[in-house]
Write a protein that holds these residues in place. Structure first.
Motif, PDB file in Angstrom:
ATOM      1  N   TYR A 143      -7.028   3.056  -0.185  1.00 22.97           N
ATOM      2  CA  TYR A 143      -7.519   2.750  -1.532  1.00 22.97           C
ATOM      3  C   TYR A 143      -6.566   3.324  -2.592  1.00 22.97           C
ATOM      4  O   TYR A 143      -6.156   2.617  -3.520  1.00 22.97           O
ATOM      5  CB  TYR A 143      -8.934   3.307  -1.712  1.00 22.97           C
ATOM      6  N   ALA A 144      -6.197   4.595  -2.439  1.00 23.60           N
ATOM      7  CA  ALA A 144      -5.300   5.230  -3.413  1.00 23.60           C
ATOM      8  C   ALA A 144      -3.949   4.520  -3.447  1.00 23.60           C
ATOM      9  O   ALA A 144      -3.413   4.236  -4.533  1.00 23.60           O
ATOM     10  CB  ALA A 144      -5.121   6.715  -3.084  1.00 23.60           C
ATOM     11  N   LEU A 145      -3.396   4.204  -2.288  1.00 21.81           N
ATOM     12  CA  LEU A 145      -2.104   3.514  -2.240  1.00 21.81           C
ATOM     13  C   LEU A 145      -2.172   2.146  -2.903  1.00 21.81           C
ATOM     14  O   LEU A 145      -1.243   1.743  -3.609  1.00 21.81           O
ATOM     15  CB  LEU A 145      -1.630   3.383  -0.791  1.00 21.81           C
ATOM     16  N   SER A 146      -3.271   1.432  -2.686  1.00 22.33           N
ATOM     17  CA  SER A 146      -3.397   0.112  -3.313  1.00 22.33           C
ATOM     18  C   SER A 146      -3.432   0.243  -4.833  1.00 22.33           C
ATOM     19  O   SER A 146      -2.853  -0.579  -5.548  1.00 22.33           O
ATOM     20  CB  SER A 146      -4.638  -0.619  -2.803  1.00 22.33           C
ATOM     21  N   LYS A 147      -4.082   1.278  -5.325  1.00 20.30           N
ATOM     22  CA  LYS A 147      -4.141   1.502  -6.778  1.00 20.30           C
ATOM     23  C   LYS A 147      -2.785   1.950  -7.316  1.00 20.30           C
ATOM     24  O   LYS A 147      -2.376   1.535  -8.406  1.00 20.30           O
ATOM     25  CB  LYS A 147      -5.229   2.522  -7.137  1.00 20.30           C
ATOM     26  N   TYR A 148      -2.080   2.784  -6.575  1.00 19.14           N
ATOM     27  CA  TYR A 148      -0.732   3.180  -6.998  1.00 19.14           C
ATOM     28  C   TYR A 148       0.180   1.964  -7.081  1.00 19.14           C
ATOM     29  O   TYR A 148       0.987   1.839  -7.997  1.00 19.14           O
ATOM     30  CB  TYR A 148      -0.125   4.196  -6.026  1.00 19.14           C
ATOM     31  N   LYS A 149       0.028   1.078  -6.131  1.00 19.60           N
ATOM     32  CA  LYS A 149       0.840  -0.151  -6.131  1.00 19.60           C
ATOM     33  C   LYS A 149       0.579  -0.974  -7.394  1.00 19.60           C
ATOM     34  O   LYS A 149       1.465  -1.649  -7.896  1.00 19.60           O
ATOM     35  CB  LYS A 149       0.531  -0.972  -4.876  1.00 19.60           C
TER      36      LYS A 149
END
Length: 170
Positions: A32-38
């Protein structure tokens, strides 16, 4: 910080296990965090407004069926894995029992924020293609292939980015 250091930290996250059963809580939070960072999100996420309901939804969809779900636990426990940082935790620590974890309500009332630590976040920001590599690593390490596409789509990673990324490293 480089890709190998960050990947090794993520590979080594502590996962609750009982027999063949493994808790997907931390991997789902990381995805979830990585998708938001992307998508350009700032480094830290507010627990109450940006993590609690979203992670709860992911746990219900992609985790084992439970009577109760605790999105506060991976959010809090990831700080012990060497790349996740929390802020505003002073009021969440039980003086009489420091090992006792705070409830979701305590995290919300204390306005706790969490996310990748500064060096890891800056690395991802400077090397955005790394986000897909790490996400793919998390998927292959913690989830059956049958749910990869659903998770990728649910988190808005963009399946074509993953396929392109996978093809360039095979």
């Amino acid at each position: 910080m480089d890709i190998n250091q960050l990947q090794n930290k993520i590979i080594d996250i502590t996962i609750w296990k009982k027999g063949e059963q493994r808790a997907p809580h931390k991997p789902l939070l990381l995805l979830y965090a990585l998708s938001k960072y992307k998508q350009g999100h700032a480094r830290l996420f507010h627990y109450k407004t940006e993590i609690e309901a979203q992670l709860l939804d992911l746990l219900k969809c992609f985790g084992p069926k439970r009577t109760h779900y605790y999105p506060n636990m991976p959010f809090w426990r990831l700080k012990n894995d060497g790349f996740w940082q929390l802020t505003n935790i002073e009021n969440c620590i039980n003086i009489n029992n420091p090992s006792k974890e705070p409830t979701g309500k305590q995290l919300a009332l204390s306005q706790v924020y969490g996310g990748f630590d500064e060096p890891s976040y800056q690395y991802l920001k400077k090397n955005p293609s790394t986000i897909d590599l790490i996400a793919e690593q998390i998927l292959s390490q913690h989830f059956p292939e049958s749910v990869h596409e659903s998770l990728i789509n649910r988190l808005d990673f963009g399946l074509t980015d993953f396929n392109r990324q996978r093809d360039s490293y095979v």
